[in-house]
Design a protein around this motif. Structure first.
Motif, mmCIF file in Angstrom:
data_model
loop_
_atom_site.group_PDB
_atom_site.id
_atom_site.type_symbol
_atom_site.label_atom_id
_atom_site.label_comp_id
_atom_site.label_asym_id
_atom_site.label_seq_id
_atom_site.Cartn_x
_atom_site.Cartn_y
_atom_site.Cartn_z
ATOM 1 N N VAL A 17 0.844 -1.194 0.000
ATOM 2 C CA VAL A 17 0.000 0.000 0.000
ATOM 3 C C VAL A 17 0.882 1.248 0.000
ATOM 4 N N ALA A 18 1.927 1.250 0.831
ATOM 5 C CA ALA A 18 2.838 2.401 0.887
ATOM 6 C C ALA A 18 3.518 2.620 -0.458
ATOM 7 N N SER A 19 3.943 1.535 -1.113
ATOM 8 C CA SER A 19 4.580 1.660 -2.432
ATOM 9 C C SER A 19 3.617 2.249 -3.451
ATOM 10 N N CYS A 20 2.380 1.788 -3.438
ATOM 11 C CA CYS A 20 1.383 2.325 -4.366
ATOM 12 C C CYS A 20 1.154 3.808 -4.123
ATOM 13 N N ARG A 21 1.081 4.198 -2.869
ATOM 14 C CA ARG A 21 0.872 5.617 -2.549
ATOM 15 C C ARG A 21 2.061 6.461 -3.021
ATOM 16 N N GLN A 22 3.291 5.949 -2.839
ATOM 17 C CA GLN A 22 4.481 6.678 -3.296
ATOM 18 C C GLN A 22 4.464 6.834 -4.812
ATOM 19 N N LEU A 23 3.930 5.864 -5.510
ATOM 20 C CA LEU A 23 3.833 5.927 -6.973
ATOM 21 C C LEU A 23 2.588 6.681 -7.430
ATOM 22 N N GLN A 24 1.848 7.223 -6.464
ATOM 23 C CA GLN A 24 0.620 7.985 -6.719
ATOM 24 C C GLN A 24 -0.435 7.145 -7.440
ATOM 25 N N ILE A 25 -0.494 5.862 -7.090
ATOM 26 C CA ILE A 25 -1.545 4.982 -7.603
ATOM 27 C C ILE A 25 -2.728 5.142 -6.662
ATOM 28 N N PRO A 26 -3.853 5.616 -7.177
ATOM 29 C CA PRO A 26 -4.988 5.878 -6.284
ATOM 30 C C PRO A 26 -5.670 4.604 -5.799
ATOM 31 N N PHE A 27 -6.199 4.692 -4.606
ATOM 32 C CA PHE A 27 -7.028 3.633 -4.043
ATOM 33 C C PHE A 27 -8.462 4.121 -4.050
ATOM 34 N N LEU A 28 -9.364 3.264 -4.430
ATOM 35 C CA LEU A 28 -10.781 3.604 -4.355
ATOM 36 C C LEU A 28 -11.244 3.330 -2.935
ATOM 37 N N GLU A 29 -11.903 4.297 -2.330
ATOM 38 C CA GLU A 29 -12.406 4.102 -0.970
ATOM 39 C C GLU A 29 -13.517 3.063 -0.941
ATOM 40 N N ASN A 30 -14.374 3.112 -1.922
ATOM 41 C CA ASN A 30 -15.460 2.142 -2.002
ATOM 42 C C ASN A 30 -15.519 1.617 -3.426
ATOM 43 N N ILE A 31 -15.431 0.318 -3.546
ATOM 44 C CA ILE A 31 -15.429 -0.322 -4.853
ATOM 45 C C ILE A 31 -16.858 -0.687 -5.229
ATOM 46 N N SER A 32 -17.230 -0.303 -6.441
ATOM 47 C CA SER A 32 -18.563 -0.634 -6.948
ATOM 48 C C SER A 32 -18.488 -0.717 -8.463
ATOM 49 N N ARG A 33 -19.532 -1.236 -9.054
ATOM 50 C CA ARG A 33 -19.602 -1.302 -10.519
ATOM 51 C C ARG A 33 -19.492 0.113 -11.104
ATOM 52 N N GLU A 34 -20.115 1.074 -10.442
ATOM 53 C CA GLU A 34 -20.087 2.454 -10.908
ATOM 54 C C GLU A 34 -18.664 3.037 -10.827
ATOM 55 N N SER A 35 -17.931 2.703 -9.765
ATOM 56 C CA SER A 35 -16.562 3.218 -9.655
ATOM 57 C C SER A 35 -15.661 2.573 -10.707
ATOM 58 N N PHE A 36 -15.907 1.309 -11.035
ATOM 59 C CA PHE A 36 -15.143 0.661 -12.100
ATOM 60 C C PHE A 36 -15.357 1.386 -13.423
ATOM 61 N N ALA A 37 -16.590 1.784 -13.691
ATOM 62 C CA ALA A 37 -16.949 2.405 -14.972
ATOM 63 C C ALA A 37 -16.240 3.739 -15.191
ATOM 64 N N GLN A 38 -15.700 4.325 -14.134
ATOM 65 C CA GLN A 38 -15.000 5.607 -14.253
ATOM 66 C C GLN A 38 -13.543 5.437 -14.687
ATOM 67 N N HIS A 39 -13.109 4.201 -14.920
ATOM 68 C CA HIS A 39 -11.724 3.909 -15.272
ATOM 69 C C HIS A 39 -11.658 3.114 -16.566
ATOM 70 N N GLN A 40 -10.472 3.047 -17.158
ATOM 71 C CA GLN A 40 -10.310 2.331 -18.424
ATOM 72 C C GLN A 40 -10.122 0.831 -18.227
ATOM 73 N N LEU A 41 -9.621 0.439 -17.066
ATOM 74 C CA LEU A 41 -9.465 -0.976 -16.751
ATOM 75 C C LEU A 41 -9.380 -1.152 -15.247
ATOM 76 N N VAL A 42 -9.537 -2.387 -14.822
ATOM 77 C CA VAL A 42 -9.424 -2.738 -13.407
ATOM 78 C C VAL A 42 -8.293 -3.744 -13.282
ATOM 79 N N LEU A 43 -7.389 -3.512 -12.331
ATOM 80 C CA LEU A 43 -6.284 -4.415 -12.081
ATOM 81 C C LEU A 43 -6.670 -5.352 -10.943
#
Length: 151
Positions: A17-43
């Motif tokens: 988690v710390a590495s992702c934050r340092q790389l400025q990779i955002p975390f979604l606070e709440n995951i939902s189908r709607e939040s997925f739709a706001q992105h180009q892909l899901v990892l």
């Protein structure tokens, strides 16, 4: 589902988690189908190769969200919820759009029919020979390679 909650409190996960934050990779606070739709892909990197079914909460809900994602899902090493050797034995119905195998494809990849890359150029020949790994040729300086579709 809160993405960081799913990561757990183990030092390894806290470090990731710390590495992702340092790389400025955002975390979604709440995951939902709607939040997925706001992105180009899901990892998808929920479970590692040591995972063994059955899937427990809150991960059951996460796998359902991946299965119903409105955007392509890219799984790292093994699709989450799959048995490392036998594939989707838990019958989740989840199959990602793309799989990126690390080092070498795991046995479960035999059950995968989507786009499949492998990144493992760094495997020393002696190690590949010891474990009988059939690694692809890497063109030029490429760190990963697209595998041909299964026959």
């Amino acid at each position: 589902i809160n993405a960081e909650y799913m990561g757990g409190r183990l030092p390894l996960f806290q470090g990731l988690v710390a590495s992702c934050r340092q790389l400025q990779i955002p975390f979604l606070e709440n995951i939902s189908r709607e939040s997925f739709a706001q992105h180009q892909l899901v990892l998808d990197a929920i479970f590692g190769f040591s995972f063994a079914p059955p899937i427990r909460e809150p991960f059951v809900q996460a796998i359902e969200l991946l299965k119903d994602s409105p955007v392509p899902v890219v799984s790292v090493d093994i699709p989450s919820g799959w048995d490392v050797e036998r594939g989707d034995t838990a019958a989740t119905g989840f199959t990602p759009h793309m799989l990126v195998s690390l080092t070498a494809p795991k046995l479960c990849a035999e059950h995968f029919r989507g786009i499949h890359y492998v990144g493992g150029r760094f495997v020393p020949p002696a190690l590949a020979e010891k474990y009988n790994l059939e690694l692809p040729e890497y063109p030029g300086c490429e760190p990963c390679v697209l595998l041909p579709p299964p026959v």
